[in-house]
Design a protein around this motif. Sequence first.
Motif, PDB file in Angstrom:
ATOM      1  N   PHE A 179       0.860  -1.188   0.000  1.00 39.98           N
ATOM      2  CA  PHE A 179       0.000   0.000   0.000  1.00 39.98           C
ATOM      3  C   PHE A 179       0.895   1.236   0.000  1.00 39.98           C
ATOM      4  N   ILE A 180       0.548   2.202  -0.839  1.00 39.77           N
ATOM      5  CA  ILE A 180       1.287   3.462  -0.891  1.00 39.77           C
ATOM      6  C   ILE A 180       0.324   4.602  -0.615  1.00 39.77           C
ATOM      7  N   LEU A 181       0.612   5.383   0.395  1.00 42.07           N
ATOM      8  CA  LEU A 181      -0.162   6.588   0.667  1.00 42.07           C
ATOM      9  C   LEU A 181       0.400   7.701  -0.214  1.00 42.07           C
ATOM     10  N   SER A 182      -0.366   8.090  -1.204  1.00 47.26           N
ATOM     11  CA  SER A 182       0.164   9.008  -2.222  1.00 47.26           C
ATOM     12  C   SER A 182       0.417  10.414  -1.697  1.00 47.26           C
ATOM     13  N   THR A 183      -0.118  10.738  -0.517  1.00 51.38           N
ATOM     14  CA  THR A 183       0.137  12.055   0.076  1.00 51.38           C
ATOM     15  C   THR A 183       1.382  12.059   0.957  1.00 51.38           C
ATOM     16  N   ASP A 184       2.056  10.917   1.062  1.00 44.22           N
ATOM     17  CA  ASP A 184       3.267  10.797   1.876  1.00 44.22           C
ATOM     18  C   ASP A 184       4.497  10.781   0.958  1.00 44.22           C
ATOM     19  N   PRO A 185       5.253  11.870   0.883  1.00 45.64           N
ATOM     20  CA  PRO A 185       6.403  11.942  -0.024  1.00 45.64           C
ATOM     21  C   PRO A 185       7.429  10.830   0.209  1.00 45.64           C
ATOM     22  N   LYS A 186       7.621  10.420   1.463  1.00 50.23           N
ATOM     23  CA  LYS A 186       8.599   9.377   1.753  1.00 50.23           C
ATOM     24  C   LYS A 186       8.171   8.035   1.158  1.00 50.23           C
ATOM     25  N   GLN A 187       6.904   7.708   1.278  1.00 55.37           N
ATOM     26  CA  GLN A 187       6.410   6.460   0.695  1.00 55.37           C
ATOM     27  C   GLN A 187       6.488   6.490  -0.828  1.00 55.37           C
ATOM     28  N   MET A 188       6.145   7.626  -1.406  1.00 51.13           N
ATOM     29  CA  MET A 188       6.194   7.748  -2.869  1.00 51.13           C
ATOM     30  C   MET A 188       7.636   7.644  -3.374  1.00 51.13           C
ATOM     31  N   GLN A 189       8.560   8.256  -2.667  1.00 51.90           N
ATOM     32  CA  GLN A 189       9.973   8.194  -3.056  1.00 51.90           C
ATOM     33  C   GLN A 189      10.506   6.768  -2.945  1.00 51.90           C
ATOM     34  N   ALA A 190      10.124   6.083  -1.863  1.00 56.55           N
ATOM     35  CA  ALA A 190      10.611   4.709  -1.651  1.00 56.55           C
ATOM     36  C   ALA A 190      10.111   3.747  -2.720  1.00 56.55           C
ATOM     37  N   ALA A 191       8.975   4.082  -3.327  1.00 58.57           N
ATOM     38  CA  ALA A 191       8.376   3.174  -4.319  1.00 58.57           C
ATOM     39  C   ALA A 191       8.695   3.573  -5.764  1.00 58.57           C
ATOM     40  N   ARG A 192       9.570   4.529  -5.967  1.00 58.36           N
ATOM     41  CA  ARG A 192       9.906   4.970  -7.335  1.00 58.36           C
ATOM     42  C   ARG A 192      10.427   3.800  -8.174  1.00 58.36           C
ATOM     43  N   ARG A 193       9.950   3.751  -9.416  1.00 64.76           N
ATOM     44  CA  ARG A 193      10.387   2.762 -10.405  1.00 64.76           C
ATOM     45  C   ARG A 193      10.222   1.318  -9.910  1.00 64.76           C
ATOM     46  N   SER A 194       9.098   1.062  -9.239  1.00 63.14           N
ATOM     47  CA  SER A 194       8.879  -0.284  -8.699  1.00 63.14           C
ATOM     48  C   SER A 194       7.756  -1.044  -9.398  1.00 63.14           C
ATOM     49  N   LEU A 195       6.926  -0.357 -10.205  1.00 60.44           N
ATOM     50  CA  LEU A 195       5.745  -0.988 -10.779  1.00 60.44           C
ATOM     51  C   LEU A 195       5.870  -1.163 -12.294  1.00 60.44           C
ATOM     52  N   ASP A 196       5.299  -2.245 -12.792  1.00 60.05           N
ATOM     53  CA  ASP A 196       5.299  -2.491 -14.234  1.00 60.05           C
ATOM     54  C   ASP A 196       4.125  -1.821 -14.931  1.00 60.05           C
ATOM     55  N   PHE A 197       3.000  -1.747 -14.240  1.00 64.26           N
ATOM     56  CA  PHE A 197       1.755  -1.302 -14.865  1.00 64.26           C
ATOM     57  C   PHE A 197       0.904  -0.629 -13.801  1.00 64.26           C
ATOM     58  N   VAL A 198       0.326   0.518 -14.136  1.00 68.26           N
ATOM     59  CA  VAL A 198      -0.536   1.236 -13.199  1.00 68.26           C
ATOM     60  C   VAL A 198      -1.889   1.489 -13.856  1.00 68.26           C
ATOM     61  N   LEU A 199      -2.947   1.189 -13.106  1.00 63.93           N
ATOM     62  CA  LEU A 199      -4.311   1.436 -13.552  1.00 63.93           C
ATOM     63  C   LEU A 199      -4.897   2.536 -12.677  1.00 63.93           C
ATOM     64  N   VAL A 200      -5.229   3.667 -13.279  1.00 58.00           N
ATOM     65  CA  VAL A 200      -5.777   4.800 -12.534  1.00 58.00           C
ATOM     66  C   VAL A 200      -7.296   4.749 -12.620  1.00 58.00           C
ATOM     67  N   THR A 201      -7.936   4.439 -11.487  1.00 54.43           N
ATOM     68  CA  THR A 201      -9.389   4.240 -11.483  1.00 54.43           C
ATOM     69  C   THR A 201     -10.159   5.419 -10.902  1.00 54.43           C
ATOM     70  N   VAL A 202      -9.463   6.418 -10.394  1.00 50.50           N
ATOM     71  CA  VAL A 202     -10.150   7.533  -9.728  1.00 50.50           C
ATOM     72  C   VAL A 202     -10.599   8.584 -10.740  1.00 50.50           C
ATOM     73  N   SER A 203     -11.667   9.286 -10.403  1.00 45.26           N
ATOM     74  CA  SER A 203     -12.175  10.348 -11.270  1.00 45.26           C
ATOM     75  C   SER A 203     -11.877  11.736 -10.714  1.00 45.26           C
ATOM     76  N   ALA A 204     -11.218  11.807  -9.565  1.00 44.66           N
ATOM     77  CA  ALA A 204     -10.851  13.103  -8.991  1.00 44.66           C
ATOM     78  C   ALA A 204      -9.682  13.711  -9.762  1.00 44.66           C
ATOM     79  N   TYR A 205      -9.639  15.029  -9.822  1.00 46.59           N
ATOM     80  CA  TYR A 205      -8.540  15.715 -10.488  1.00 46.59           C
ATOM     81  C   TYR A 205      -7.228  15.460  -9.743  1.00 46.59           C
ATOM     82  N   HIS A 206      -6.167  15.191 -10.502  1.00 48.45           N
ATOM     83  CA  HIS A 206      -4.858  14.981  -9.892  1.00 48.45           C
ATOM     84  C   HIS A 206      -3.786  15.089 -10.979  1.00 48.45           C
ATOM     85  N   SER A 207      -2.554  15.208 -10.541  1.00 49.75           N
ATOM     86  CA  SER A 207      -1.425  15.204 -11.469  1.00 49.75           C
ATOM     87  C   SER A 207      -0.930  13.776 -11.645  1.00 49.75           C
TER      88      SER A 207
END
Length: 216
Positions: A88-116
């Motif tokens: 699980f990655i909390l996307s509002t936590d910079p440390k968690q996001m940094q630790a998970a950089r370049r770790s995934l093969d495929f991402v599915l974005v299912t949310v409809s909220a505005y985001h970068s």
Amino acid sequence: MLYVIHVPENLPMDAVAPLLCAGITVFSPMKDNKMLESPGKKLGVVGLGGLGHVAVKFGKAFKLHVTVISTSASKEVEAKQRLGIDDFILSTDPKQMQAARRSLDFVLVTVSAYHSLGPILELLKINGTLVLVGAPDRPIELPWAPLIFGKRIVKGSMTGGIQETQEMMDLCGKLNIVCDIELVDPNQINEALERLSRRDVRYRFVIDIAGVASRL
């Protein structure tokens, strides 16, 4: 041409119903990108709602390493205990996001909220793919740097056709995959809509029309 889907007898009709929308919406891009034939690959699912929870179920059924990415810390226990995710990655936590950089093969974005998409793209490996199935009400932000330096791909997807939907349904029958639902009577629709606006549903409402008809 027939517009009829055969539902496997072992699946309950109420929990099958959202598969015809949410299910095929996430199944189609996973199939198109060969994630259903790539055990061990790392799948990221952004958002744990009606679409996201089905994507997680498909990922686990096809032996992928599944990570849920969410803005809500409360979803972590839910996702791990209820759906058996791997990370699980909390996307509002910079440390968690940094630790998970370049770790995934495929991402599915299912949310409809505005985001970068920039921070999410950084989670992908080189040559990784991100697919959008959620539809925000305004244009999303797509920075060029994660695309160019990571040789990453961004694309969209929507529901599949009848043949692909039947393929998905047959696999759901074999793997016993259904949606997590809350069954409501027609007289509870307004309450359900109010709860939906508060994101208080796990994970799809289904209206019990047949039950009402049987009582008439």
